[in-house]
Structures are given as structure tokens and as C-alpha cells.
Design a protein around this motif. Sequence first.
Motif: not given
Length: 122
Positions: A7, A13, A17, A34, A38-40, A53, A56
Amino acid sequence: MPIHHIQLVVSSEKDAKKFYLAALAPLGYQDAFGADAGFTGLGPNGKPDLFLRGPKFGESPSKGAHIAFAAQNREQVDQFYEAAIKAGAKDNGGPGERDYFPGYYAAFVLDLDGNNIEVVHL
């Protein structure tokens, strides 16, 4: 055991991506997981092994990571390099033989956040 997944925390993101889908398309990478999570998750054959992602809790994007993806042939290495540069990567070593050991053919780029991404064929 082999590594199951990696990750990266990315600054965007959406942009990451788009970049990774373009750069890793020659290796068969697709959006694999995803949607609205909240993530890919990206990977070949619907099996994600690269997760992206956004930051955060005030964390910073990953920088300086080195990730090497295996290619099935030298053409995939060349195609990766061309696609990655076109998608916004910075050159970090074009396709060619490396002196790490005989037959090591690789290309290196820096992704949008400065991570060193390699595709190698042995």
C-alpha cells in the motif's frame, strides 16, 4: 512466502490511480478493488496487490519507496517505461541491461509522489 500486497499513501488517489493504471497496463493491471472504500486496489486478473489511498490523520504521502514489478518479457519493460513517462513519471533509468547480475533487464521511473517504480524481466 511472497508478498501479498503493498500500500502506498498518495497525495491524490485519483491521480495516482490514473497514473498506475496507465503505467502498469502492459503488465495487465486493472482496477480490481476499492469502489467507495476509501482506497484503490490494482492488480492483474482482478487480484489486487497494489493499494493506493490518500493521507489520513495528517500523515504524508509515501516518498522514496522502491517497488519492483516482474515482467514476462523485455517488451513489457519497454512498454511500461513508455506508458509511465507518458502518464507523468520522471525518468529514473530507461530500459536496459543492468549489471546487478546477467540477464537483468529493467526500467525505473519516479511516480507522481517520488517513489521509485521498477519493472524487471529476468
